[in-house]
Design a protein around this motif. Structure first.
Motif, short mmCIF file in Angstrom:
data_model
loop_
_atom_site.label_atom_id
_atom_site.label_comp_id
_atom_site.label_asym_id
_atom_site.label_seq_id
_atom_site.Cartn_x
_atom_site.Cartn_y
_atom_site.Cartn_z
N THR A 175 0.83 -1.20 0.00
CA THR A 175 0.00 0.00 0.00
C THR A 175 0.87 1.25 0.00
O THR A 175 1.71 1.44 0.87
CB THR A 175 -0.93 0.02 1.22
N LEU A 176 0.65 2.11 -0.99
CA LEU A 176 1.41 3.36 -1.09
C LEU A 176 0.73 4.49 -0.34
O LEU A 176 1.38 5.44 0.09
CB LEU A 176 1.56 3.74 -2.57
N SER A 177 -0.59 4.40 -0.15
CA SER A 177 -1.34 5.49 0.48
C SER A 177 -1.57 5.27 1.97
O SER A 177 -1.80 6.22 2.71
CB SER A 177 -2.70 5.66 -0.21
N VAL A 178 -1.54 4.00 2.41
CA VAL A 178 -1.77 3.68 3.82
C VAL A 178 -0.55 2.95 4.35
O VAL A 178 -0.16 1.91 3.82
CB VAL A 178 -3.02 2.79 3.99
N LYS A 179 0.06 3.50 5.38
CA LYS A 179 1.25 2.88 5.95
C LYS A 179 0.85 1.82 6.98
O LYS A 179 -0.17 1.93 7.65
CB LYS A 179 2.13 3.94 6.63
N PRO A 180 1.67 0.77 7.12
CA PRO A 180 1.37 -0.26 8.12
C PRO A 180 1.31 0.33 9.52
O PRO A 180 2.02 1.29 9.81
CB PRO A 180 2.55 -1.23 7.99
N PRO A 181 0.45 -0.21 10.39
CA PRO A 181 0.38 0.30 11.76
C PRO A 181 1.68 0.03 12.51
O PRO A 181 2.10 -1.11 12.66
CB PRO A 181 -0.80 -0.49 12.37
N ARG A 182 2.34 1.12 12.93
CA ARG A 182 3.61 1.01 13.60
C ARG A 182 3.60 1.86 14.86
O ARG A 182 2.64 2.55 15.14
CB ARG A 182 4.75 1.45 12.67
N GLY A 183 4.70 1.85 15.58
CA GLY A 183 4.82 2.69 16.75
C GLY A 183 5.02 1.91 18.03
O GLY A 183 5.55 2.43 19.01
N SER A 184 4.62 0.64 18.03
CA SER A 184 4.76 -0.19 19.23
C SER A 184 6.05 -1.00 19.20
O SER A 184 6.36 -1.73 20.14
CB SER A 184 3.57 -1.14 19.37
N GLY A 185 6.81 -0.87 18.11
CA GLY A 185 8.03 -1.64 17.97
C GLY A 185 7.86 -2.95 17.22
O GLY A 185 8.82 -3.63 16.91
N ARG A 186 6.60 -3.30 16.92
CA ARG A 186 6.34 -4.52 16.17
C ARG A 186 5.21 -4.28 15.19
O ARG A 186 4.38 -3.38 15.37
CB ARG A 186 6.02 -5.69 17.10
N VAL A 187 5.17 -5.11 14.16
CA VAL A 187 4.20 -4.96 13.07
C VAL A 187 3.54 -6.32 12.82
O VAL A 187 4.20 -7.35 12.78
CB VAL A 187 4.90 -4.48 11.78
N ARG A 188 2.22 -6.29 12.66
CA ARG A 188 1.46 -7.52 12.43
C ARG A 188 1.46 -7.87 10.94
O ARG A 188 1.16 -7.02 10.09
CB ARG A 188 0.03 -7.32 12.92
N LEU A 189 1.79 -9.11 10.64
CA LEU A 189 1.74 -9.63 9.28
C LEU A 189 0.55 -10.56 9.13
O LEU A 189 0.28 -11.38 10.01
CB LEU A 189 3.01 -10.42 8.94
N VAL A 190 -0.15 -10.46 8.01
CA VAL A 190 -1.23 -11.40 7.68
C VAL A 190 -0.77 -12.26 6.53
O VAL A 190 -0.34 -11.75 5.48
CB VAL A 190 -2.53 -10.64 7.34
N ARG A 191 -0.84 -13.58 6.74
CA ARG A 191 -0.36 -14.55 5.76
C ARG A 191 -1.54 -15.38 5.26
O ARG A 191 -2.34 -15.88 6.05
CB ARG A 191 0.67 -15.48 6.41
N ILE A 192 -1.64 -15.52 3.95
CA ILE A 192 -2.62 -16.43 3.34
C ILE A 192 -1.83 -17.54 2.69
O ILE A 192 -1.00 -17.30 1.81
CB ILE A 192 -3.51 -15.71 2.32
N GLY A 193 -2.09 -18.77 3.13
CA GLY A 193 -1.36 -19.92 2.60
C GLY A 193 -0.22 -20.33 3.52
O GLY A 193 -0.06 -19.82 4.62
N GLY A 194 0.58 -21.29 3.04
CA GLY A 194 1.64 -21.86 3.86
C GLY A 194 2.86 -20.98 4.00
O GLY A 194 3.00 -19.94 3.34
N ASP A 195 3.77 -21.42 4.87
CA ASP A 195 4.97 -20.65 5.16
C ASP A 195 5.92 -20.58 3.96
O ASP A 195 6.54 -19.55 3.72
CB ASP A 195 5.72 -21.25 6.36
N GLY A 196 6.06 -21.67 3.24
CA GLY A 196 7.06 -21.74 2.19
C GLY A 196 6.80 -20.79 1.04
O GLY A 196 7.68 -20.03 0.64
N ALA A 197 5.59 -20.81 0.49
CA ALA A 197 5.24 -19.96 -0.65
C ALA A 197 3.82 -19.44 -0.44
O ALA A 197 2.87 -19.92 -1.05
CB ALA A 197 5.35 -20.73 -1.95
N PRO A 198 3.65 -18.45 0.44
CA PRO A 198 2.30 -17.97 0.74
C PRO A 198 1.65 -17.32 -0.47
O PRO A 198 2.34 -16.76 -1.34
CB PRO A 198 2.54 -16.96 1.86
N VAL A 199 0.34 -17.40 -0.53
CA VAL A 199 -0.42 -16.70 -1.57
C VAL A 199 -0.24 -15.20 -1.40
O VAL A 199 -0.02 -14.46 -2.37
CB VAL A 199 -1.92 -17.07 -1.48
N ASP A 200 -0.28 -14.73 -0.16
CA ASP A 200 -0.12 -13.31 0.13
C ASP A 200 0.49 -13.17 1.52
O ASP A 200 0.15 -13.92 2.44
CB ASP A 200 -1.46 -12.58 0.06
#
Length: 240
Positions: A175-200
């Motif tokens: 996303t170029l217009s919306v920055k990931p939620p930051r400030g707490s020192g960590r960032v949440r990732l959302v994964r679709i699919g498996g660890d090796g080659a996730p869909v997203d």
């Protein structure tokens, strides 16, 4: 005092018992909540607060100061007393549609790799993403491929990385217009699919379904030209 975000641990929690921290015309702050506050193109949740002797309809949850969540009252609603114990209950049908829509937008993003997302909006009836791309795939091909990903019933999970880890992997941010939620020192990732080659795999603070099969059939309703190399792709939940 920051509001504890119970939906981060369980996006399927429909209600929670909480304590009223403060009350004002702009909204009610609780010590904990299942309500998602409007952010990142996802609307805030609606629902109701109930306490002994009364209830308040929540028009929408909004971000408040100091990492709090404001439960904005619907017009004419009675406000709970400060310090009261309340049950905060979601309009679950609305929330679940938003979760399905939000997850479907992640799938859409995966089908236009490398293109920056310049804007987006999640809704109960339709949702959209704007891509920095001169020529996206056709409506028909996107619809077919989206529904293949839905039918595959890929798991949707989340995890956390540090700000430094995200800085070392800037390609995760679409996303170029919306920055990931930051400030707490960590960032949440959302994964679709498996660890090796996730869909997203990308930073996101919103709510999602547990598996893509829960989305149901989706359809690309239209693709619009919104300027040089900017294409708007609109999705709907088909058959509803």
């Amino acid at each position: 005092m920051a509001t504890e975000l119970a939906y981060r641990d369980d996006a399927y929690a429909r209600d929670i018992t909480a304590r009223v921290v403060s009350v004002g015309a702009e909204g009610v702050v609780l010590d904990r909540t299942v309500f998602y506050a409007r952010a990142g193109g996802q609307p805030g949740d609606a629902g109701v607060l109930r306490w002994a002797g009364g209830e308040m309809a929540v028009a929408e949850a909004l971000k408040g100061p100091d990492d709090t969540v404001l439960h904005a009252p619907a017009a004419g609603s009675t406000l709970p007393p400060e310090g009261a114990e309340v049950t905060a209950a979601l309009d679950w049908d609305r929330r679940h549609r938003l979760m399905r829509m939000h997850t479907s937008l992640h799938l859409l993003c995966s089908l236009i790799p490398g293109a920056g997302v310049t804007g987006g909006q999640i809704g109960t009836d339709k949702s959209r993403l704007d891509f920095d791309v001169p020529e996206p795939p056709t409506k028909e091909s996107l619809t077919e491929r989206l529904n293949e990903l839905v039918a595959a019933n890929h798991a949707v999970t989340d995890s956390w990385i540090t700000d430094a880890e995200l800085d070392a992997n800037p390609g995760m941010v679409r996303t170029l217009s919306v920055k990931p939620p930051r400030g707490s020192g960590r960032v949440r990732l959302v994964r679709i699919g498996g660890d090796g080659a996730p869909v997203d795999l990308q930073p996101c603070g919103g709510t999602h379904v547990r598996a893509t099969g829960e989305i149901g059939r989706v359809e690309v309703a239209k693709i619009e030209n919104k300027g040089k190399a900017n294409r708007r792709v609109t999705l709907v939940l088909a058959g509803e």
